[in-house]
Design a protein around this motif. Structure first.
Motif, PDB file in Angstrom:
ATOM      1  N   ILE A 183     -16.184  -4.635  -2.725  1.00 33.06           N
ATOM      2  CA  ILE A 183     -14.981  -5.431  -2.470  1.00 33.06           C
ATOM      3  C   ILE A 183     -13.686  -4.654  -2.690  1.00 33.06           C
ATOM      4  N   PHE A 184     -13.752  -3.535  -3.430  1.00 31.25           N
ATOM      5  CA  PHE A 184     -12.548  -2.733  -3.660  1.00 31.25           C
ATOM      6  C   PHE A 184     -12.403  -1.616  -2.634  1.00 31.25           C
ATOM      7  N   THR A 185     -13.297  -1.606  -1.632  1.00 28.25           N
ATOM      8  CA  THR A 185     -13.251  -0.590  -0.587  1.00 28.25           C
ATOM      9  C   THR A 185     -12.224  -0.984   0.472  1.00 28.25           C
ATOM     10  N   GLN A 186     -11.492   0.009   0.950  1.00 29.49           N
ATOM     11  CA  GLN A 186     -10.464  -0.250   1.954  1.00 29.49           C
ATOM     12  C   GLN A 186     -11.069  -0.874   3.215  1.00 29.49           C
ATOM     13  N   THR A 198     -18.208 -14.028   4.385  1.00 34.61           N
ATOM     14  CA  THR A 198     -17.686 -15.198   3.663  1.00 34.61           C
ATOM     15  C   THR A 198     -16.207 -15.071   3.332  1.00 34.61           C
ATOM     16  N   LEU A 199     -15.675 -13.838   3.362  1.00 34.81           N
ATOM     17  CA  LEU A 199     -14.281 -13.630   2.978  1.00 34.81           C
ATOM     18  C   LEU A 199     -13.458 -13.193   4.179  1.00 34.81           C
ATOM     19  N   SER A 200     -12.399 -13.934   4.474  1.00 34.28           N
ATOM     20  CA  SER A 200     -11.484 -13.521   5.530  1.00 34.28           C
ATOM     21  C   SER A 200     -10.390 -12.663   4.893  1.00 34.28           C
ATOM     22  N   GLY A 201      -9.495 -12.148   5.698  1.00 35.18           N
ATOM     23  CA  GLY A 201      -8.403 -11.349   5.153  1.00 35.18           C
ATOM     24  C   GLY A 201      -8.391  -9.958   5.729  1.00 35.18           C
ATOM     25  N   SER A 202      -7.478  -9.138   5.224  1.00 34.26           N
ATOM     26  CA  SER A 202      -7.273  -7.797   5.767  1.00 34.26           C
ATOM     27  C   SER A 202      -8.220  -6.762   5.188  1.00 34.26           C
ATOM     28  N   GLY A 203      -8.859  -7.079   4.062  1.00 34.55           N
ATOM     29  CA  GLY A 203      -9.664  -6.064   3.385  1.00 34.55           C
ATOM     30  C   GLY A 203      -8.806  -5.063   2.653  1.00 34.55           C
ATOM     31  N   LEU A 204      -7.530  -5.394   2.415  1.00 39.08           N
ATOM     32  CA  LEU A 204      -6.613  -4.488   1.722  1.00 39.08           C
ATOM     33  C   LEU A 204      -6.248  -4.956   0.319  1.00 39.08           C
ATOM     34  N   ILE A 230      -5.864  -2.451  -2.799  1.00 31.09           N
ATOM     35  CA  ILE A 230      -4.554  -2.150  -3.371  1.00 31.09           C
ATOM     36  C   ILE A 230      -4.554  -2.406  -4.871  1.00 31.09           C
ATOM     37  N   VAL A 231      -5.220  -3.490  -5.302  1.00 32.74           N
ATOM     38  CA  VAL A 231      -5.344  -3.780  -6.736  1.00 32.74           C
ATOM     39  C   VAL A 231      -5.987  -2.607  -7.463  1.00 32.74           C
ATOM     40  N   LYS A 232      -7.104  -2.102  -6.924  1.00 32.75           N
ATOM     41  CA  LYS A 232      -7.824  -0.986  -7.567  1.00 32.75           C
ATOM     42  C   LYS A 232      -6.976   0.277  -7.571  1.00 32.75           C
ATOM     43  N   TYR A 236       0.835  -1.210   0.000  1.00 33.65           N
ATOM     44  CA  TYR A 236       0.000   0.000   0.000  1.00 33.65           C
ATOM     45  C   TYR A 236       0.864   1.253   0.000  1.00 33.65           C
ATOM     46  N   TYR A 237       1.880   1.265   0.856  1.00 36.04           N
ATOM     47  CA  TYR A 237       2.757   2.431   0.942  1.00 36.04           C
ATOM     48  C   TYR A 237       3.503   2.640  -0.369  1.00 36.04           C
TER      49      TYR A 237
END
Length: 361
Positions: A308-311, A317-323, A327-329, A202-203
């Protein structure tokens, strides 16, 4: 505390009006007068003016035309137009383009003009204060980002050591010697490593200046698969890459985009699925690279597709950081790319990415 000095420039081709204005307002404001748009421009170049008043009907440039001509070079002063006749079309055009703050008919009323100047100065102060606040926030945000980057970078060193110890434990066949403790340490270490890597991505994505180089999608794709497929050896990859044209692009951001999407395609497979598969189809033309990544995983709920592209967005249903997808977008925005997604719980998820070929520019 004395009131701040307000510097007012009044432009009019009638000298009597200039003298009358100066006589009426010299005690309240620091007055500058000009008998033409050219003279007014010379004053603007030497004095920091906060409020400009211009007559509409002047030879050479009208008041509206003068305001438009200085929009880029002197954007800060607030503009007031004086008009002795009704020119609705010119006024509407000036207001729509943001060139004037207010217009006043001639002959002016001293109290009305005085209030207009005061309000214009308040608008000027608000504009400058907002800019200063934005600048301060940008500086604070930059310092915070650099701090987070530095901390994340420093955290990786001891974390890599922990992961190294875990690998030694596995090599010495001691992984199951202490119940589930080693497994718990490994899961926590992998999660922490994932969050740190996403923070660094991200940085770097925000700070790195775009630099185009030649990209071989065959090499890039298989290098990424070698890294990410370690997480799940059961997933079968179907790769189709057609690159008959030279492609130039931002290697760092394209790698981040592909890496995150491949990682997600592997991570969000169905646990009960016996034929886990991910297909990657890349078509390169002189104009763009079109990348389609499809999996037969758990899918994304239809109501979540827009978010899904929101920070930091996470669904049940989806685990993870939400990043990752954020970051892709963000990376695609930096290189003028586009992404679309279709998904359901039965057939899985398909991402389609289009990245312009800088070689064609």
């Amino acid at each position: 505390m004395s009131a701040p000095t307000v510097r007012v420039l009044y432009i009019d081709d009638e000298e009597n009006n200039l003298n009358s204005f100066k006589a009426s307002f010299r005690r309240q404001y620091e007055i500058y007068t000009a008998i033409s748009a050219f003279e007014g421009l010379k004053i603007l170049q030497s004095v920091s003016i906060q409020v400009i008043i211009a007559d509409q009907k002047m030879p050479g440039l009208t008041g509206v035309e003068f305001f438009k001509s200085i929009t880029e070079t002197f954007p800060d002063p607030i503009r007031i137009l004086l008009t002795g006749y009704t020119d609705v079309e010119s006024l509407a055009d000036a207001i729509n383009h943001g060139d004037i703050y207010r217009y006043i008919t001639k002959p002016w009323n001293d109290l009305e003009l005085h209030n207009s100047i005061k309000n214009a100065y308040d608008a000027y102060k608000a504009k400058i204060d907002l800019r200063n606040k934005v600048s301060e926030l940008e500086k604070t945000n930059d310092e915070l980002n650099r701090f987070i980057y530095s901390i994340s970078h420093e955290l990786r060193a001891p974390l890599v050591s922990v992961i190294g110890v875990l690998n030694l434990v596995k090599m010495e066949d001691l992984y199951h010697s202490s119940g589930e403790y080693w497994s718990m340490i490994e899961n926590c270490s992998n999660k922490l490593d994932y969050y740190i890597q996403k923070t660094l991505q991200y940085y770097k994505n925000n700070k790195t200046v775009s630099e185009n180089t030649d990209i071989d999608f065959n090499t890039l794709t298989y290098d990424l698969l070698e890294v990410y497929s370690l997480a799940d050896r059961e997933t079968v990859f179907k790769i189709k890459i057609d690159q008959q044209h030279r492609f130039s692009g931002d290697a760092f951001r394209i790698e981040v985009i592909l890496g995150n999407l491949i990682s997600n395609a592997i991570k969000y497979q169905k646990e009960e699925e016996t034929h886990k598969k991910v297909s990657i189809d890349i078509q390169v033309t002189q104009l763009e690279a079109e990348i389609i990544i499809n999996d037969n995983g758990i899918g994304i709920l239809n109501e979540h597709l827009e978010r899904i592209f929101t920070q930091f967005f996470k669904s049940s249903t989806l685990s993870g950081s939400g990043l990752g997808l954020f970051i892709v977008k963000e990376a695609l925005n930096k290189i003028n790319g586009k992404i679309t997604v279709s998904s359901d719980e039965i057939n899985g998820t398909t991402f389609k990415i289009n990245i312009p070929n800088a070689q064609s520019n």
